[in-house]
Design a protein around this motif. Structure first.
Motif, mmCIF file in Angstrom:
data_model
loop_
_atom_site.group_PDB
_atom_site.id
_atom_site.type_symbol
_atom_site.label_atom_id
_atom_site.label_comp_id
_atom_site.label_asym_id
_atom_site.label_seq_id
_atom_site.Cartn_x
_atom_site.Cartn_y
_atom_site.Cartn_z
ATOM 1 N N THR A 257 8.162 6.162 8.459
ATOM 2 C CA THR A 257 7.119 6.946 7.366
ATOM 3 C C THR A 257 6.222 6.245 6.978
ATOM 4 O O THR A 257 6.135 5.121 6.957
ATOM 5 C CB THR A 257 8.084 7.637 6.481
ATOM 6 N N TYR A 258 4.855 7.001 6.475
ATOM 7 C CA TYR A 258 3.932 6.319 6.028
ATOM 8 C C TYR A 258 3.468 6.717 4.729
ATOM 9 O O TYR A 258 3.498 8.011 4.213
ATOM 10 C CB TYR A 258 2.794 6.892 6.883
ATOM 11 N N SER A 259 3.479 5.724 3.743
ATOM 12 C CA SER A 259 3.088 6.055 2.301
ATOM 13 C C SER A 259 3.903 7.073 1.655
ATOM 14 O O SER A 259 3.553 8.036 0.746
ATOM 15 C CB SER A 259 1.603 6.623 2.146
ATOM 16 N N PHE A 260 5.440 6.891 2.031
ATOM 17 C CA PHE A 260 6.343 7.767 1.141
ATOM 18 C C PHE A 260 6.738 7.365 -0.187
ATOM 19 O O PHE A 260 7.032 8.136 -0.995
ATOM 20 C CB PHE A 260 7.770 7.768 1.964
ATOM 21 N N GLY A 261 6.391 6.053 -0.361
ATOM 22 C CA GLY A 261 6.805 5.494 -1.851
ATOM 23 C C GLY A 261 8.181 5.117 -2.039
ATOM 24 O O GLY A 261 8.633 4.414 -1.057
ATOM 25 N N SER A 262 8.982 5.733 -2.769
ATOM 26 C CA SER A 262 10.145 5.497 -3.196
ATOM 27 C C SER A 262 11.175 6.003 -1.720
ATOM 28 O O SER A 262 10.908 7.433 -1.826
ATOM 29 C CB SER A 262 10.785 6.082 -4.509
ATOM 30 N N ILE A 263 11.842 5.496 -1.421
ATOM 31 C CA ILE A 263 12.620 6.043 -0.107
ATOM 32 C C ILE A 263 13.855 6.038 0.060
ATOM 33 O O ILE A 263 14.596 6.371 0.801
ATOM 34 C CB ILE A 263 12.049 5.282 1.191
ATOM 35 N N SER A 264 14.578 5.106 -1.034
ATOM 36 C CA SER A 264 16.144 5.173 -1.060
ATOM 37 C C SER A 264 16.852 6.233 -0.917
ATOM 38 O O SER A 264 17.674 6.404 0.063
ATOM 39 C CB SER A 264 16.472 4.345 -2.404
ATOM 40 N N ASP A 278 19.158 3.471 13.496
ATOM 41 C CA ASP A 278 19.833 2.107 12.760
ATOM 42 C C ASP A 278 19.253 1.912 11.670
ATOM 43 O O ASP A 278 19.676 1.063 10.612
ATOM 44 C CB ASP A 278 19.755 1.014 13.721
ATOM 45 N N PHE A 279 17.793 2.141 11.371
ATOM 46 C CA PHE A 279 17.117 1.831 10.195
ATOM 47 C C PHE A 279 16.175 2.824 10.061
ATOM 48 O O PHE A 279 15.589 3.778 10.706
ATOM 49 C CB PHE A 279 16.372 0.150 10.261
ATOM 50 N N PHE A 280 15.386 2.535 8.688
ATOM 51 C CA PHE A 280 14.541 3.491 8.171
ATOM 52 C C PHE A 280 13.154 2.651 7.392
ATOM 53 O O PHE A 280 13.661 1.821 6.846
ATOM 54 C CB PHE A 280 14.951 4.258 7.135
ATOM 55 N N MET A 281 12.160 2.843 7.957
ATOM 56 C CA MET A 281 10.898 1.967 7.587
ATOM 57 C C MET A 281 9.895 2.923 6.842
ATOM 58 O O MET A 281 9.387 3.940 7.474
ATOM 59 C CB MET A 281 10.357 1.268 8.886
ATOM 60 N N ASP A 282 9.317 2.355 5.864
ATOM 61 C CA ASP A 282 8.033 3.196 5.354
ATOM 62 C C ASP A 282 6.983 2.015 4.989
ATOM 63 O O ASP A 282 7.275 0.900 4.586
ATOM 64 C CB ASP A 282 8.359 3.681 3.962
ATOM 65 N N LEU A 283 5.811 2.214 5.430
ATOM 66 C CA LEU A 283 4.773 1.400 5.208
ATOM 67 C C LEU A 283 3.634 2.233 4.219
ATOM 68 O O LEU A 283 3.402 3.421 4.468
ATOM 69 C CB LEU A 283 3.934 0.969 6.460
ATOM 70 N N ASN A 284 2.903 1.446 3.327
ATOM 71 C CA ASN A 284 1.993 1.905 2.430
ATOM 72 C C ASN A 284 0.624 1.665 3.106
ATOM 73 O O ASN A 284 0.243 0.796 3.931
ATOM 74 C CB ASN A 284 2.246 1.594 0.878
ATOM 75 N N THR A 285 -0.356 2.340 2.195
ATOM 76 C CA THR A 285 -1.865 2.080 2.878
ATOM 77 C C THR A 285 -2.338 0.622 2.622
ATOM 78 O O THR A 285 -3.202 0.249 3.199
ATOM 79 C CB THR A 285 -2.660 2.906 2.274
ATOM 80 N N LYS A 286 -1.718 -0.226 1.821
ATOM 81 C CA LYS A 286 -2.084 -1.700 1.598
ATOM 82 C C LYS A 286 -1.101 -2.447 2.362
ATOM 83 O O LYS A 286 -1.359 -3.807 2.471
ATOM 84 C CB LYS A 286 -1.869 -1.895 0.074
ATOM 85 N N GLY A 287 -0.214 -2.132 3.260
ATOM 86 C CA GLY A 287 0.494 -3.082 4.059
ATOM 87 C C GLY A 287 1.836 -3.276 3.606
ATOM 88 O O GLY A 287 2.343 -4.241 4.429
ATOM 89 N N ALA A 288 2.229 -2.859 2.306
ATOM 90 C CA ALA A 288 3.397 -3.248 2.047
ATOM 91 C C ALA A 288 4.680 -2.282 2.548
ATOM 92 O O ALA A 288 4.151 -1.088 2.932
ATOM 93 C CB ALA A 288 3.330 -3.183 0.440
ATOM 94 N N PHE A 289 5.726 -2.695 3.084
ATOM 95 C CA PHE A 289 6.737 -2.141 3.645
ATOM 96 C C PHE A 289 8.195 -2.103 2.980
ATOM 97 O O PHE A 289 8.478 -3.094 2.487
ATOM 98 C CB PHE A 289 6.778 -2.251 5.374
ATOM 99 N N SER A 290 8.881 -0.977 3.247
ATOM 100 C CA SER A 290 10.209 -1.114 2.669
ATOM 101 C C SER A 290 11.246 -0.735 3.730
ATOM 102 O O SER A 290 10.819 0.104 4.905
ATOM 103 C CB SER A 290 10.270 -0.131 1.696
#
Length: 344
Positions: A257-264, A278-290
C-alpha cells in the motif's frame, strides 16, 4: 464524449466533482494537491487520452490554479493531440488570484475570485448544460461557497463549515490506493448532507450525525465501532484488489500500500483474512516504509536488508534514501518491487 475531471482535495474541489457527477456517464476523476502532484495527474490524463480510441474528450480542471509553465505545457499538449485528430475541449474553472497570468494568456483558463470553484462550476454547467436539473443541490453549493470564501454573515456559512469537516473526516479510505472508492465516500457524505439542508438547525443535526453517516457507508452488514468498520471495509478492498497490489520477496508474498499511514490494525486484519500473504508493506511519499507480518516472516530482517531498517519480527520499518517523491501508486509499487528484486 469522455470527461477527465481534475480537482483539488478539499470540500471545494470535491464539490466541483459532485456537480459533474450529475452530468456525465463516461468520466474519469482525478484529484491533486498543489506542486508535483498536479503535473503528474495532468500527464496521466494526456497519456490516457493518447492511448484511447475515444476521439471526443473534455478535460476539466477545477479549484486548482496552474502555474504559467503548467498552463503552457497543457495547452501545447492539447494542441498536439488535436493535431492527431483528437477533439479535446479544455476548460479550467478557478478562483485563486495566483492564476491571473495564466488566465490572461489562455482562453480556456477562467478565473473569478468572487466565487468558490464549486459555485463557478455550478453556474457554468447550469448555463451551458441546461438539460440536466441541478437546482436541488443549489443550497448545498451556496453553503460550500459561503465557507470557502469565508462569508461569515451568509446564512449558509455554518452549514458550510460542518460540510468542510464532513469532507475532512471521511478519510478512512486512502485516495492513493482506492481513488474511486475514496471519492464515492465523499459523494455519499455530501448526498447525506443535503438531507439536513432544509431542517431547522440542520447544521447542528448534521454535525451530530457525522459519525453516523461515516458508519452508514462503511458498515455494510456489520454493527461495530468505526475502527472495526473501517478496517473491515478497507481490508475487503485490499482483498478485492490484491492481484494488482502484490509484491514478492524470494518465495514470500506481500501486499503493498502507498501512504496508508498507520497500518497496524488493517494489516493485521488483512493478513488474517488472506492467509496466502506473508507480509504487508506501506510506503509514504517521503520514502519511509512500514512492514507487518503475522509470524510467517521476520520483517525486521527484511527491513534491514532493504534499507538498513529494523524493529520487531512482526512490525518493522525503515527509509529509502533514493525514493523520489511520487503521487502515483504504480510508480511506488514498481520502485519497491525492484528493491525487493535486488535483495532476492
Amino acid at each position: 464524449m469522455r470527461v477527465y475531471h481534475l480537482s483539488h482535495i478539499d470540500l471545494d474541489g470535491y464539490g466541483c466533482q459532485f456537480i459533474t457527477n450529475r452530468y456525465f456517464e463516461d468520466k474519469k476523476y482525478f484529484n491533486a494537491n498543489y506542486g508535483k502532484e498536479v503535473i503528474e495527474k495532468l500527464n496521466s490524463i494526456i497519456h490516457l487520452i493518447e492511448n484511447s480510441e475515444i476521439v471526443d474528450n473534455f478535460i476539466l480542471i477545477t479549484d486548482l490554479n496552474l502555474t504559467f509553465e503548467e498552463s503552457r505545457y497543457l495547452d501545447l499538449e492539447v494542441k498536439r493531440l488535436n493535431e492527431l485528430d483528437f477533439n479535446i475541449k479544455l476548460q479550467l474553472l478557478d478562483h485563486h488570484k495566483s492564476g491571473i497570468d495564466s488566465a490572461g494568456k489562455f482562453d480556456w483558463y477562467y478565473l473569478d475570485n468572487s466565487r468558490s470553484a464549486t459555485k463557478i462550476t455550478f453556474d457554468y454547467f447550469k448555463t451551458n448544460y441546461s438539460d440536466v436539473f441541478i437546482d436541488d443541490i443549489e443550497k448545498l453549493i451556496d453553503s460550500i461557497n459561503a465557507v470557502d470564501i469565508w462569508l461569515e454573515n451568509d446564512s449558509n456559512f455554518e452549514f458550510g463549515k460542518v460540510c468542510m469537516r464532513l469532507i475532512m473526516d471521511t478519510n478512512e479510505i486512502n485516495r492513493f490506493n482506492f481513488l474511486n472508492e475514496h471519492r464515492d465516500y465523499k459523494f455519499f457524505a455530501l448526498n447525506k448532507a443535503i438531507e439536513y439542508l432544509n431542517i431547522e438547525n440542520g447544521h447542528i443535526l448534521l454535525d451530530d450525525n457525522i459519525l453516523k453517516i461515516k458508519k452508514e457507508y462503511l458498515k455494510k452488514d456489520i454493527y461495530d465501532t468505526l475502527d472495526i468498520l473501517s478496517s473491515e471495509f478497507v481490508s475487503n478492498l485490499l482483498i478485492k484488489n490484491k492481484d494488482v497490489m502484490t509484491i514478492r520477496y524470494k518465495d514470500r508474498v506481500g501486499l503493498f500500500t502507498y501512504s496508508f499511514g498507520s497500518i497496524s490494525v488493517v494489516a493485521n486484519r488483512f493478513l488474517k483474512k488472506a492467509s496466502e500473504f506473508d507480509f504487508f508493506m506501506d510506503l509514504n511519499t517521503k520514502g519511509a516504509f512500514s512492514l507487518r507480518a503475522n509470524g510467517k516472516i521476520d520483517v525486521s530482517l527484511l527491513a534491514k536488508e532493504l534499507a538498513g531498517g529494523g524493529g520487531h519480527a512482526n512490525a518493522s520499518g525503515g527509509k529509502f534514501g533514493d525514493f523520489s517523491e511520487s503521487y502515483s501508486y504504480q510508480k511506488a509499487i514498481e520502485f519497491v518491487q525492484q528493491k525487493l528484486n535486488d535483495i532476492s
